[in-house]
Design a protein around this motif. Sequence first.
Motif, mmCIF file in Angstrom:
data_model
loop_
_atom_site.group_PDB
_atom_site.id
_atom_site.type_symbol
_atom_site.label_atom_id
_atom_site.label_comp_id
_atom_site.label_asym_id
_atom_site.label_seq_id
_atom_site.Cartn_x
_atom_site.Cartn_y
_atom_site.Cartn_z
ATOM 1 N N THR A 16 52.250 16.591 53.547
ATOM 2 C CA THR A 16 50.808 16.610 53.272
ATOM 3 C C THR A 16 50.338 15.281 52.693
ATOM 4 O OG1 THR A 16 51.190 17.498 51.056
ATOM 5 C CG2 THR A 16 50.846 19.095 52.835
ATOM 6 N N ARG A 63 46.885 19.485 53.726
ATOM 7 C CA ARG A 63 47.538 19.943 54.947
ATOM 8 C C ARG A 63 46.889 19.369 56.207
ATOM 9 N NH1 ARG A 63 51.572 22.813 53.900
ATOM 10 N NH2 ARG A 63 51.671 24.265 52.155
ATOM 11 N N TRP A 64 47.716 19.188 57.240
ATOM 12 C CA TRP A 64 47.217 18.944 58.586
ATOM 13 C C TRP A 64 46.579 20.245 59.090
ATOM 14 C CZ3 TRP A 64 48.030 14.447 61.702
ATOM 15 C CH2 TRP A 64 48.838 13.463 61.137
ATOM 16 N N VAL A 65 45.454 20.130 59.776
ATOM 17 C CA VAL A 65 44.736 21.296 60.291
ATOM 18 C C VAL A 65 44.654 21.181 61.810
ATOM 19 C CG1 VAL A 65 42.532 22.516 60.306
ATOM 20 C CG2 VAL A 65 43.435 21.602 58.157
ATOM 21 N N GLN A 73 37.549 26.458 57.689
ATOM 22 C CA GLN A 73 38.196 25.359 58.425
ATOM 23 C C GLN A 73 37.303 24.868 59.575
ATOM 24 O OE1 GLN A 73 41.084 24.014 57.172
ATOM 25 N NE2 GLN A 73 40.725 25.517 55.549
ATOM 26 N N LYS A 78 43.515 15.378 59.904
ATOM 27 C CA LYS A 78 44.210 15.099 58.641
ATOM 28 C C LYS A 78 43.323 14.296 57.702
ATOM 29 C CE LYS A 78 47.832 14.723 55.837
ATOM 30 N NZ LYS A 78 47.035 14.487 54.617
ATOM 31 N N ASP A 81 57.055 19.505 61.909
ATOM 32 C CA ASP A 81 56.945 19.876 60.499
ATOM 33 C C ASP A 81 58.205 19.577 59.711
ATOM 34 O OD1 ASP A 81 58.555 22.745 60.473
ATOM 35 O OD2 ASP A 81 57.525 22.339 62.348
ATOM 36 N N SER A 133 48.850 24.660 60.632
ATOM 37 C CA SER A 133 49.123 23.404 59.922
ATOM 38 C C SER A 133 50.326 22.731 60.564
ATOM 39 C CB SER A 133 49.411 23.659 58.449
ATOM 40 O OG SER A 133 48.279 24.181 57.793
ATOM 41 N N GLN A 183 40.330 20.493 53.090
ATOM 42 C CA GLN A 183 41.294 20.050 54.103
ATOM 43 C C GLN A 183 40.615 19.375 55.287
ATOM 44 O OE1 GLN A 183 45.052 23.111 53.695
ATOM 45 N NE2 GLN A 183 43.481 23.638 55.181
#
Length: 341
Positions: A63, A166-168, A194, A159, A288, A181, A212
């Motif tokens: 993150t 977090r990446w979304v 989101q 991001k 990840d 994520s 985010q």
Amino acid sequence: NGLDKPSDYFTTKLYSGNSSTQSITGLDFQPDWVWCKVRSQADNHAIFDSVRGGQKQLRSNTTDAELARTNAISSFNSDGWSMGSQPEMNTNGQTYASWNWKAGTSFTNDASGTGIGSIDSTGSVNTDAGFSIVSFTGTGANATVAHGLGAIPKMFILKCRTQGDRWVVYHNSLGNTHYLSLDRTAAAVDQADQFNDTSPTSSVFSIGSSGQVSGTGETFIAYCFAEKKGYSKFGSYTGNGNADGTFVYTGFKPAFVIIKPSSYANSWLILDNKRNAFNVTNTRLEADGNGADSSTLDYADFLSNGFKIRTSNSHPNNSGETLIYMAFAENPFVTSTGVPA
């Protein structure tokens, strides 16, 4: 028409590190998004793009906010890139995979002037290939952001650059209510703040009020993808739990596939046609995770018109469960002039 030569817009390039300066060559284009991962040992992913600049790193497996890297990419070149001794992408004696996409046409959108979107955005786009890199500043509120594609994005990866978050990931198969994520294994989460429960259009994508995706005064980067016949596909499939696994039709022979279970927790599986030049495709990295290449399972066959799962393992094939994917082509199944590839 499809894209008859996918390697003009995406390719995987393998290379070895030297802990010095070197130029990676042999691409058929100047890359705008370069995603590197060491294969021979555990270490972080190294993601760079021409919009943020080649010396600002993101890591898909953490993150972390954007990291200043003075020894990373010094230039994006006509057939690759030049770099310094940044360890996560150029350690002597280590081997690397890089995944490279072309955007290339700069754009700026003044939302108040154009009436497109509610906040300004800048970036780089390739409408032929359906790919854009979009930079914007969050407001802490719901907003719409111009993406430049001229087509509806089927997927985008977002991001925050300026703080750890977090990446979304938006994926059309999950709809506008759920997100994934990139940095974690979790199943898709239903969270309205989101994407504001609003689907992208051919001109904008929507973000909610979550920090985010829209932290006040924070800067963000988004990688956006529209689907192009014979070149890219963003869909889902249902696992069958059988070594004679699900066949997924893409309309092309894949060069690169990422698979993520969306209805249960497991990693983002990255497969490509360079680490495995022929079937079965059994060498994985994980978006990840920081692990090295692993070849413990036969994951899939890359076929002329799609891919077929070849393991009963739950990672890509839990029975009755949903998995989403993104895929880019090596060759279209049939070219725009009707010639089988």
